[in-house]
Design an enzyme around this catalytic site. Structure first.
Site, mmCIF file in Angstrom:
data_model
loop_
_atom_site.group_PDB
_atom_site.id
_atom_site.type_symbol
_atom_site.label_atom_id
_atom_site.label_comp_id
_atom_site.label_asym_id
_atom_site.label_seq_id
_atom_site.Cartn_x
_atom_site.Cartn_y
_atom_site.Cartn_z
ATOM 1 N N ALA A 1 0.851 -1.183 0.000
ATOM 2 C CA ALA A 1 0.000 0.000 0.000
ATOM 3 C C ALA A 1 0.886 1.233 0.000
ATOM 4 O O ALA A 1 1.974 1.208 0.569
ATOM 5 C CB ALA A 1 -0.887 0.000 1.236
ATOM 6 N N THR A 2 0.452 2.270 -0.673
ATOM 7 C CA THR A 2 1.273 3.478 -0.764
ATOM 8 C C THR A 2 0.509 4.724 -0.359
ATOM 9 O O THR A 2 -0.590 4.647 0.105
ATOM 10 C CB THR A 2 1.785 3.659 -2.189
ATOM 11 O OG1 THR A 2 0.711 3.395 -3.055
ATOM 12 C CG2 THR A 2 2.925 2.732 -2.482
ATOM 13 N N THR A 3 1.066 5.782 -0.614
ATOM 14 C CA THR A 3 0.775 7.167 -0.262
ATOM 15 C C THR A 3 -0.459 7.514 0.577
ATOM 16 O O THR A 3 -1.602 7.368 0.151
ATOM 17 C CB THR A 3 0.749 8.013 -1.549
ATOM 18 O OG1 THR A 3 1.778 7.543 -2.406
ATOM 19 C CG2 THR A 3 1.012 9.460 -1.225
ATOM 20 N N ALA B 1 3.419 3.249 -8.088
ATOM 21 C CA ALA B 1 2.719 2.429 -7.094
ATOM 22 C C ALA B 1 1.542 3.157 -6.458
ATOM 23 O O ALA B 1 0.793 2.578 -5.677
ATOM 24 C CB ALA B 1 3.694 1.994 -6.015
#
Lengths: 285, 233
Positions: free
Chosen positions: A51-53, A226
């Protein structure tokens, strides 16, 4: 002491002990505390969804936290609609970046931890207390972080004692850092931070902060593969949460869609004219 | 060598039951009333901090009378049981029936095996999606469980309080109506001078499992809200 018999509450449940659910699990049901111990002997990292940002920013009467919806496993998109920002309790929000499975489990455990304390003690933890508990839980995951399965949270909430919104960031060793203005975590956070730095200002309203949060995610998605941008085909929008004196709430899809459309229109206009990007106005919530 | 006195098992159990029953009857009464909008809990309790009614889980609450330290142990154990189960499986897998069974086994074991029984009586209540799904389990000091419909009264003068509830309860009560009924029932318990008495709102502990609230149904109405409920109708 009554011997433990199936069907009966174990003696340990009846004993005066800790108000922490995590400590209780560690002592009496360590098998349930799945993510706090590394699998023995494992070195290679299995293919894992990431999972990103996540972004968070303080505003005049609370905090706003927002997260994109993409999870990746290597170069493949593992999920287009993962939810990485959740209510931790009635007055705080938690977002995660890193190994998605670990992060989501960390959120689930943290939610139970806060609620468990609240029920046993009849009162909620202070915001500082909540952040400290979360730091301890992140530190508990250090073994797995060292094996490549790191998940790092971002925590924001309304401080009932001082009457303001606050943001806490963490590192994999359980370091806990109070952020006074804004912060971002995850692989797209370098780009989001630049965006936040430019658009945030003291006294920003909640509506403007929501708009800035969406724009920061947009900028992160622009440069980080991503991080997912707004999905206009499937109509999947970032999760935007607000925490203020009234508690935690999420903007509904219509509200976020309006913010996204305003932003996309202004970027498109800027790109066509080749001139400067016009400012995006805040939409009142 | 001296022979120990022989006490028949019947006599032993009877003595324990009498002892526990007396302890429970000394406790100020608590009333649990199911109604159209949920389940209300109203007890006489001058303390703001030491509760007789508490949240156990999303849709489950606990009410007790008797010895505080004993029912507090059971309450904490119930929260641990529910949180552990909900975390290990799913939140929907935590049920009042499961908790009532665990309490029944525990109370039964204490009654027969410990030197002294618990002097407590407790109610485990779960609010359902519809009023027909509401569940009320009453547990006594010896581990007996009964499923009740509509209302339960525990503690001092439970018979008089129950009689009043029996005569005046109906399924279409709303929240305010249930609080009014509960307070009227509590006032049936004779005061120190042997007659009925007023119980002021500040002396009441009121909580509700409110139907339709997302996730956590339990809340404690403020004293002002209780005052308004009592003045209506």
């Amino acid at each position: 002491m009554i011997p433990d018999v199936p069907g009966r509450l174990p003696a340990a449940f009846l004993a005066p002990d800790t108000s922490s659910f995590v400590e209780f699990l560690g002592r009496h049901a360590p098998e349930a505390l799945r993510q706090l111990a590394p699998p023995p002997g494992s070195v290679a990292t299995p293919p894992t969804a990431h999972a990103t940002t996540i972004v968070a920013l303080a505003c005049s009467d609370g905090v706003v936290m927002a997260g994109d919806r993409r999870a990746t496993a290597g170069n493949v998109i593992a999920s287009r609609d993962i939810v990485k920002v959740h209510a931790a309790d009635s007055h705080s929000a938690i977002g995660i970046a890193g190994a998605a499975g670990i992060g989501l489990e960390l959120i689930r455990l943290f939610q139970v931890e806060l609620e468990h304390f609240e029920k046993l003690e009849g009162t909620t933890l202070s915001l500082e207390g909540k952040a400290t508990r979360l730091a301890g839980m992140v530190r508990g995951n250090l073994g797995m972080a060292l094996q490549g399965l790191a998940a790092v949270p971002l925590f924001a909430g309304w401080d009932l004692a001082t009457g303001r919104g606050r943001i806490f960031s963490f590192d994999a060793t359980g370091g806990r850092y109070a952020e006074s203005e804004h912060h971002s975590i995850g692989s797209g956070s370098y780009f989001a931070r630049g965006s936040l730095k430019k658009r945030w200002r003291p006294g920003i309203t909640t509506g403007e902060a929501a708009s800035v949060a969406v724009e920061a995610l947009f900028d992160a998605a622009d440069d980080d593969s991503a991080t997912g941008g707004p999905d206009v085909v499937r109509r999947i929008w970032p999760v935007v949460a607000v925490v203020d004196a009234d508690g935690y709430r999420e903007l509904d899809d219509t509200g976020v869609e309006a913010l996204v459309e305003e932003l996309v229109a202004s970027r498109r206009a800027g790109a066509r004219s080749g001139g400067a990007v016009p400012e995006v106005g805040g939409t009142p919530l | 060598m001296s022979q120990p006195f022989y006490v028949s098992p019947e006599q032993l159990m009877k003595d324990r039951a009498d002892y526990a029953r007396k302890g429970v009857a000394r406790g100020r009464p608590v009333v649990v009333v199911a109604h159209a909008d949920g389940v209300s809990f109203v007890g006489e309790n001058p303390s703001r901090a030491l509760h007789k009614v508490s949240e156990i889980y999303d849709r489950i609450a606990f009410a007790a009378v008797g010895k505080y330290n004993e029912f507090e142990n059971l309450r904490v154990a119930g929260v641990r049981y529910a949180d552990l189960r909900g975390y290990s499986y799913d939140r929907s897998d935590v049920t009042a029936r499961g908790l009532a069974n665990a309490y029944a086994q525990t109370l039964g074991a204490v009654f027969t095996q410990e030197s002294k029984p618990y002097e407590v009586e407790i109610v485990v209540a779960e609010v359902g999606v519809e009023a027909a799904d509401d569940q009320l389990y009453r547990l006594t000091y010896d581990g007996s469980v009964t499923e009740e419909h509509g209302f339960v009264a525990m503690g001092a003068a439970a018979d008089q309080v129950t009689a009043h509830l029996h005569d005046h309860w109906s399924a279409d009560l709303d929240l305010a109506g249930s609080v009014r009924l509960a307070v009227a029932a509590l006032q049936q318990a004779p005061g120190p001078d042997g007659t009925g008495r007023e119980v002021p709102p500040e002396q009441l502990e009121v909580a509700v499992l409110q139907r339709g609230r997302p996730r956590r149904a339990f809340r404690r109405p403020s004293v002002d809200e209780v005052r308004v409920a009592l003045s209506g109708g």
